[in-house]
Every structure is written in structure tokens, then in C-alpha cells.
Design a protein around this motif. Structure first.
Motif, mmCIF file in Angstrom:
data_model
loop_
_atom_site.group_PDB
_atom_site.id
_atom_site.type_symbol
_atom_site.label_atom_id
_atom_site.label_comp_id
_atom_site.label_asym_id
_atom_site.label_seq_id
_atom_site.Cartn_x
_atom_site.Cartn_y
_atom_site.Cartn_z
ATOM 1 N N VAL A 36 16.070 -11.218 29.151
ATOM 2 C CA VAL A 36 16.542 -12.092 28.071
ATOM 3 C C VAL A 36 17.693 -12.926 28.628
ATOM 4 N N LYS A 37 17.585 -14.250 28.533
ATOM 5 C CA LYS A 37 18.654 -15.142 28.993
ATOM 6 C C LYS A 37 19.589 -15.482 27.843
ATOM 7 N N ILE A 38 20.890 -15.294 28.071
ATOM 8 C CA ILE A 38 21.917 -15.625 27.089
ATOM 9 C C ILE A 38 22.830 -16.688 27.687
ATOM 10 N N GLY A 39 23.096 -17.761 26.929
ATOM 11 C CA GLY A 39 23.947 -18.847 27.400
ATOM 12 C C GLY A 39 25.353 -18.775 26.828
ATOM 13 N N HIS A 40 26.313 -19.273 27.608
ATOM 14 C CA HIS A 40 27.724 -19.141 27.219
ATOM 15 C C HIS A 40 28.543 -20.237 27.886
ATOM 16 N N THR A 41 29.500 -20.796 27.144
ATOM 17 C CA THR A 41 30.488 -21.708 27.731
ATOM 18 C C THR A 41 31.877 -21.253 27.327
ATOM 19 N N ILE A 42 32.826 -21.479 28.227
ATOM 20 C CA ILE A 42 34.217 -21.077 27.985
ATOM 21 C C ILE A 42 35.102 -21.861 28.955
ATOM 22 N N PRO A 43 36.365 -22.100 28.631
ATOM 23 C CA PRO A 43 37.240 -22.802 29.574
ATOM 24 C C PRO A 43 37.800 -21.879 30.655
ATOM 25 N N TYR A 44 37.147 -21.861 31.804
ATOM 26 C CA TYR A 44 37.716 -21.160 32.956
ATOM 27 C C TYR A 44 38.794 -22.028 33.611
ATOM 28 N N SER A 45 38.826 -23.303 33.210
ATOM 29 C CA SER A 45 39.841 -24.234 33.713
ATOM 30 C C SER A 45 40.351 -25.052 32.530
ATOM 31 N N GLY A 46 41.404 -25.845 32.760
ATOM 32 C CA GLY A 46 41.914 -26.708 31.701
ATOM 33 C C GLY A 46 42.976 -26.050 30.836
ATOM 34 N N PRO A 47 43.374 -26.727 29.737
ATOM 35 C CA PRO A 47 44.517 -26.272 28.943
ATOM 36 C C PRO A 47 44.323 -24.935 28.242
ATOM 37 N N ALA A 48 43.081 -24.511 28.048
ATOM 38 C CA ALA A 48 42.825 -23.236 27.356
ATOM 39 C C ALA A 48 42.246 -22.195 28.313
ATOM 40 N N GLU A 54 37.877 -13.806 28.726
ATOM 41 C CA GLU A 54 36.866 -13.310 27.788
ATOM 42 C C GLU A 54 35.473 -13.440 28.393
ATOM 43 N N GLY A 55 35.202 -14.566 29.039
ATOM 44 C CA GLY A 55 33.914 -14.747 29.702
ATOM 45 C C GLY A 55 33.723 -13.751 30.834
ATOM 46 N N ASN A 77 20.295 -11.579 31.335
ATOM 47 C CA ASN A 77 20.711 -12.606 32.292
ATOM 48 C C ASN A 77 21.742 -13.481 31.572
ATOM 49 N N PHE A 78 23.019 -13.159 31.779
ATOM 50 C CA PHE A 78 24.121 -13.839 31.082
ATOM 51 C C PHE A 78 24.608 -14.998 31.935
ATOM 52 N N ILE A 79 24.385 -16.219 31.443
ATOM 53 C CA ILE A 79 24.723 -17.427 32.196
ATOM 54 C C ILE A 79 25.943 -18.080 31.548
ATOM 55 N N SER A 80 27.055 -18.079 32.266
ATOM 56 C CA SER A 80 28.325 -18.558 31.712
ATOM 57 C C SER A 80 28.842 -19.734 32.525
ATOM 58 N N TYR A 81 29.095 -20.866 31.829
ATOM 59 C CA TYR A 81 29.579 -22.076 32.486
ATOM 60 C C TYR A 81 30.971 -22.463 31.987
ATOM 61 N N ASP A 82 31.711 -23.082 32.877
ATOM 62 C CA ASP A 82 33.044 -23.605 32.548
ATOM 63 C C ASP A 82 32.907 -24.966 31.859
ATOM 64 N N ASP A 83 33.556 -25.113 30.687
ATOM 65 C CA ASP A 83 33.544 -26.427 30.027
ATOM 66 C C ASP A 83 34.934 -27.059 29.965
ATOM 67 N N GLY A 84 35.945 -26.363 30.528
ATOM 68 C CA GLY A 84 37.285 -26.933 30.596
ATOM 69 C C GLY A 84 37.925 -27.234 29.250
ATOM 70 N N TYR A 85 37.350 -26.712 28.163
ATOM 71 C CA TYR A 85 37.840 -26.977 26.802
ATOM 72 C C TYR A 85 37.719 -28.464 26.469
ATOM 73 N N SER A 86 36.686 -29.093 27.034
ATOM 74 C CA SER A 86 36.450 -30.524 26.849
ATOM 75 C C SER A 86 35.111 -30.711 26.132
#
Length: 403
Positions: A36-48, A54-55, A77-86
């Protein structure tokens, strides 16, 4: 002959069942017979970026689940990408998750403005958008956005609770609110106005900041000049720590309330200087990792054992890890309730059918409940006060009405 016929019939039925399961897996994006693929975004960079931990915990949590055999024969299959809080970056990354990676659903994507940017898209695509990491009240709008559900208590409810506290405990209150200039921040003055009504303009002064600002020094200086004796700061960790330092440096001593997204000792109070926030108020719904009252608590022992085994060296004073563990445990419950059917429709059905689910890191008396007409899983909070070393809870657990 009859026995052979019976066995042949059973074999045909089993084969048909396997074929049906395989066909269903192929027709459900992100689901195969084993994954099972799970998608996720979180700010690994940027102001937050303080929230990036947490990611990291969620990745470690699903790895642990996989090491234990997965869920109903499926690995995560946990796929987590950086969105920079943008928000534009979030749109880009979520389209990548949905259209290229073809995830089954999205989980715990962080930020009010960032989730607002993908809100309509994921609902049009009918992709479950589960337990978003923001308390904006609008995540409970099941009628217009049935594929998006919140997790934490509504910011608007939180603001209502603060306002009732202020009216009961502060003589002749004049309230200053510093808030982030987006949907996250705007829920708070709206909640204050819910309680004050037509007295709002007389009693409240507001100022905003942008996440691209260098500091919040200027708006805080302006708010002090208003003569306010109450300050509510609605900020992400970077600016929350700045606000604590600036209020201290100004020698301003209002009744100081901090929004509960920025109460972590590790990411807010330690950088600000713990002694500079003594007496500051907030609310919580999960157990604080530095509170000695939870030293021998069964739920927090479970969390500490998880951290020791799966995230050695992590900062155990950072409450973001406790939050992430709570939401991950809730997600696991949903997956288990799916009973092997990970179609998007069934995942959403199970996410909206949680009944008094007890999460070990939530405060006593606070449970997770959802229904097809309740997209606010947690509706209760408890007031607390910072004493320089830990947060001290006081008063009852307060239920909010939500919307």
C-alpha cells in the motif's frame, strides 16, 4: 466423484477469489497484492522545518509496522516529500504523489496554507486526504470536501476556549493578537469574535506577520503600544520562539497565551529561553514528554520504547514526536479496520468510523472519534501553564463544539 467435484468447486472459488483480489488491487491506485503506497508532504526545509521531525517519525513508524509483518499481508510504502511550507511546492509534490507515484491516499500533510492549496484537487480526484496536520476549522467540512479529514482540535475552538478563560480570569481585558496572515492564523481572531461578539472591536487589537518575514519584532512592539494586558500569539515554532524572546526583552508582562502548535520544549521553549516564558498559557490534548507526571505512564513508556528502538538520538523533549506517534497510531488503526480492502472508498469509510479510539499518548479522557458527519476526530483540550521547566495542566478537559 462427488468429493472430487467438491474439491474442484472449492479450488475454482479460491482461484476466483484470488483473481478478484488481484483485480481489485490493480484497480485501486497505490495498492498491489503486497503493498500500500501512502503519500506525505512536510517542510523538511524552510520557515516551518521544525515540524520535519514528524515526517521522520512517521517514516520510522511505518518501517516498524513493516518489520512486524505489515498490515493484512501488505507492506507500507510511505513516500514523504519536502514542500518547504510553500503552497506552490505542495501542489507540485502532491501532483507527483497522485499522478506519478500513484499513492493510495495522502496522510498527515502539514500546514494550513499548503493543504488549502491541494484541498480542491485531491477531492476532485477522490483521493483520501487523511488526518491533515493543521487544526483549521474547515477540515471538518464533510459536505463540500468529503475526502479530507482533520485530526487535531479546531483552531477556532481553541481560540474560543482561550477567550472564555480570559473573560473569567483577567480584569478589564484588552486583548492583542499576533497571528500568521493565512487561514491558520485567521481562525483565531474568528474564534475570539465568536465569544466576544460586538465587543470584539472595542477589546481586541490585531497584527499579522508573513512567513517570509525575518522577525515578528515590529508587530509585537506595536501591540505592546496598544496598552493590551493579554497577548495571544498564533505562530509556527520559529516565530513563536522569537515572540517569547521579544516580549521578554520589551519587559512586557501581559497574560501571555501561545497557540498549541508551538508548545514544544525542544523546538520552541529551549531556543527562546525557557525562563523567558514562565507563566505562559496554552492548551494541549496529548501528553507532554517533559512533564514528570507521565514518567511512569504506560502510554508514554510505549512512546519512549518506540523512540529508543526506532529513533535513537532524537530529542525526547520535542513534543512533535509525541503528536506524530499519536496520529500514526490512529492511521494504523484505520488500516487494520480496512481488513485487507485498501480501496480508496474503504480507506475513507474506515477513517470516518473511529469510535472512542484510545491513543496512548493522548491526555486521559481524550479519545479519537469520527463519523460520516464528524470530521473533527479530537474535540477536547486542557489548559496548561509553563513553569520554566514543564507544562502544568490545570482545570478540566474542555470539549469544543467544532463545526
Amino acid at each position: 466423484m462427488k468429493r472430487r467435484d467438491a474439491l474442484a468447486a472449492i479450488g475454482t472459488a479460491v482461484a476466483s477469489g484470488v483473481a478478484w483480489t488481484a483485480a481489485r488491487a490493480q484497480s485501486s491506485p497505490g495498492v498491489t497484492a503486497t503493498e500500500v503506497k501512502i503519500g506525505h508532504t512536510i517542510p523538511y526545509s524552510g520557515p516551518a522545518s521544525a515540524y520535519g521531525v514528524e515526517g521522520k517519525l512517521e517514516s520510522a513508524f511505518f518501517k516498524m509496522v513493516n518489520d512486524q509483518g505489515g498490515v493484512a499481508g501488505h507492506k507500507i510504502n510511505f513516500i514523504s516529500y519536502d514542500d518547504g511550507y510553500s503552497p506552490p511546492k505542495t501542489v507540485e509534490q502532491v501532483r507527483r504523489l497522485v499522478e506519478e507515484d500513484q499513492v493510495d491516499f495522502l496522510f498527515n500533510t502539514l500546514g494550513t496554507a499548503t493543504n488549502s492549496a491541494i484541498h480542491r484537487y485531491v477531492n476532485q480526484k477522490k483521493v483520501p486526504h487523511l488526518f491533515v496536520a493543521t487544526g483549521a476549522d474547515k477540515w471538518g467540512d464533510y459536505q463540500h470536501f468529503p475526502w479530507t479529514i482533520g485530526f487535531q482540535p479546531s483552531y477556532r475552538t481553541e481560540a474560543q476556549i482561550y477567550t472564555k478563560y480570559i473573560l473569567a480570569n483577567v480584569k478589564d481585558p484588552k486583548i492583542a493578537i499576533l497571528y500568521q496572515n493565512d487561514d491558520f492564523g485567521k481562525d483565531y481572531p474568528a474564534g475570539v469574535k465568536d465569544v466576544l461578539g460586538d465587543k470584539f472591536d472595542k477589546l481586541v487589537t490585531t497584527a499579522t506577520y508573513e512567513t517570509t518575514d525575518a522577525t515578528v519584532d515590529s508587530p509585537l512592539t506595536s501591540l505592546q503600544a496598544s496598552g493590551a494586558n493579554v497577548l495571544l500569539v498564533v505562530a509556527i515554532p520559529k516565530f513563536a520562539a522569537q515572540a517569547i524572546r521579544k516580549v521578554y526583552d520589551l519587559g512586557w508582562k501581559p497574560t501571555f497565551i501561545m497557540s498549541n502548535v508551538s508548545i514544544s520544549v525542544g523546538s520552541v521553549l529551549t531556543p527562546a529561553g525557557p525562563e523567558k516564558a514562565v507563566g505562559m498559557l496554552s492548551t494541549n490534548y496529548f501528553k507532554d514528554p517533559v512533564d514528570p507526571n507521565w514518567a511512569n505512564d504506560k502510554g508514554m513508556r510505549e512512546w519512549r520504547d518506540f523512540m529508543a528502538k526506532n529513533m535513537p538520538g532524537a530529542d525526547l523533549t520535542d513534543a512533535s514526536y509525541v503528536y506524530a506517534y499519536a496520529v500514526s497510531r490512529t492511521m494504523l488503526q484505520v488500516l487494520q479496520q480496512c481488513n485487507g480492502d485498501f480501496s480508496r472508498e474503504n480507506v475513507m469509510k474506515q477513517a470516518t468510523n473511529l469510535h472512542d479510539f484510545e491513543v496512548p499518548t493522548l491526555l486521559p479522557g481524550i479519545k479519537v472519534s469520527t463519523s460520516p458527519t464528524n470530521y473533527h476526530p479530537i474535540r477536547a483540550l486542557q489548559m496548561m501553564r509553563w513553569d520554566g521547566k514543564t507544562w502544568g495542566l490545570f482545570g478540566p478537559v474542555i470539549e469544543g463544539a467544532g463545526s
